[in-house]
Design an enzyme around this catalytic site. Structure first.
Site, PDB file in Angstrom:
ATOM      1  N   CYS A  55      70.705   3.757  38.844  1.00 20.42           N
ATOM      2  CA  CYS A  55      69.440   4.601  38.949  1.00 20.42           C
ATOM      3  C   CYS A  55      68.704   4.296  40.052  1.00 20.42           C
ATOM      4  O   CYS A  55      67.539   4.973  40.512  1.00 20.42           O
ATOM      5  CB  CYS A  55      68.735   4.571  37.520  1.00 20.42           C
ATOM      6  SG  CYS A  55      68.380   2.813  37.222  1.00 20.42           S
ATOM      7  N   HIS A 106      68.440   7.175  32.511  1.00 17.51           N
ATOM      8  CA  HIS A 106      68.960   8.114  32.912  1.00 17.51           C
ATOM      9  C   HIS A 106      70.539   8.423  32.724  1.00 17.51           C
ATOM     10  O   HIS A 106      71.246   9.207  33.188  1.00 17.51           O
ATOM     11  CB  HIS A 106      68.788   7.698  34.461  1.00 17.51           C
ATOM     12  CG  HIS A 106      67.431   7.763  34.923  1.00 17.51           C
ATOM     13  ND1 HIS A 106      66.770   6.489  35.330  1.00 17.51           N
ATOM     14  CD2 HIS A 106      66.753   8.700  35.385  1.00 17.51           C
ATOM     15  CE1 HIS A 106      65.580   6.398  35.589  1.00 17.51           C
ATOM     16  NE2 HIS A 106      65.543   7.872  35.712  1.00 17.51           N
ATOM     17  N   CYS A 148      72.304   2.614  31.560  1.00 16.37           N
ATOM     18  CA  CYS A 148      70.969   2.570  31.381  1.00 16.37           C
ATOM     19  C   CYS A 148      70.413   3.577  30.629  1.00 16.37           C
ATOM     20  O   CYS A 148      70.739   5.068  30.583  1.00 16.37           O
ATOM     21  CB  CYS A 148      70.260   2.867  32.935  1.00 16.37           C
ATOM     22  SG  CYS A 148      68.661   3.221  32.713  1.00 16.37           S
TER      23      CYS A 148
END
Length: 244
Positions: free
Chosen positions: A205, A137, A134
């Site tokens: 996340c 993050h 991702c």
């Protein structure tokens, strides 16, 4: 069932595919070369790209290693203790591997694997494992990818569909963009009557931090051509990807 021509393909995932397809199929620099010359040239290009990637990774490794050392110290860790002595280097190499897709392109993957074939029924490769990072993050998200396309006198080696997933997933990503990139790459390379891509993934996340919902899954889709315009074709794809 009456299908639209590829040139008329449209949908919420479309882009500048028509010109890109022309470039891919006709302006690749190989149109007047023999088959053996093509293979040799492709191999030489791949070797050159691999060597260039290795050289770039090696040159950037010290900066990445230093950055990870700084992160560990910022967390209050002792980077001189035994367990962490080589952690910055290992982490830097791991990050380079997890983002290796930046050094690859669809041309290298598909150039020698598109074949003339008079097949006009849906081709589906389902349950392709996918791992990505991702971009918000830098934590993983992972899941399965289902790909379907309706050929228009051209088919592609089945393993190449998984390679396309691998290429785009090995970049910093969001699932929505990843889904679209896979669909558009297949559409631009093959000019099929339609392309369908569905991704189901778990995002760390959401699991490890934030709302911490352990069982949440995110599903995204991109439908092009007949898969978007013809409900029966779309339903057939969705049914086949859910059943054995």
């Amino acid at each position: 069932m009456e299908y639209q021509k590829p040139a008329e393909m449209n949908g919420h995932c479309n882009g500048t595919g028509k010109q890109l397809v022309t470039d891919f199929r006709y302006n690749n620099g190989f149109s007047e070369l023999s088959l053996e010359t093509k293979k040799t040239t492709v191999q030489q290009r791949k070797q050159h790209e691999t060597s260039r990637k290795d050289a770039e990774d090696e040159s950037r490794l010290p900066a990445l290693e230093a950055a990870y050392s700084s992160i560990l110290r910022g967390l209050g860790e002792d980077t001189d203790r035994q367990g962490l002595l080589r952690t910055p280097l290992r982490a830097a190499k791991a990050m380079q591997f997890l983002t290796k897709g930046y050094h690859e392109d669809v041309y290298d993957i598909l150039n020698d694997a598109i074949f003339d074939e008079d097949h006009d029924e849906i081709v589906i490769v389902k349950d392709i494992d996918m791992f990505s990072l991702c971009e918000h993050h830098l934590v993983p998200f992972f899941g399965r990818v289902h790909i379907g396309y309706l050929p228009n006198k051209k088919v592609v080696g089945l393993s190449k569909l998984a390679r396309i997933v691998e290429m785009y997933s090995r970049r910093l990503q969001v699932q929505e963009r990843l889904t679209k990139q896979i669909a558009m790459a297949i559409s631009e390379a093959l000019q099929p009557a339609g392309v369908a891509v569905v991704i189901e993934a778990a995002h760390m996340c959401m699991v490890m931090r934030g709302v911490q919902k352990m069982n949440s899954r995110t599903v995204t889709s991109c439908m092009l051509g007949v898969f978007r315009e013809d409900p029966k074709t779309r339903e057939e794809f969705l049914r086949l990807t859910k059943n054995a």
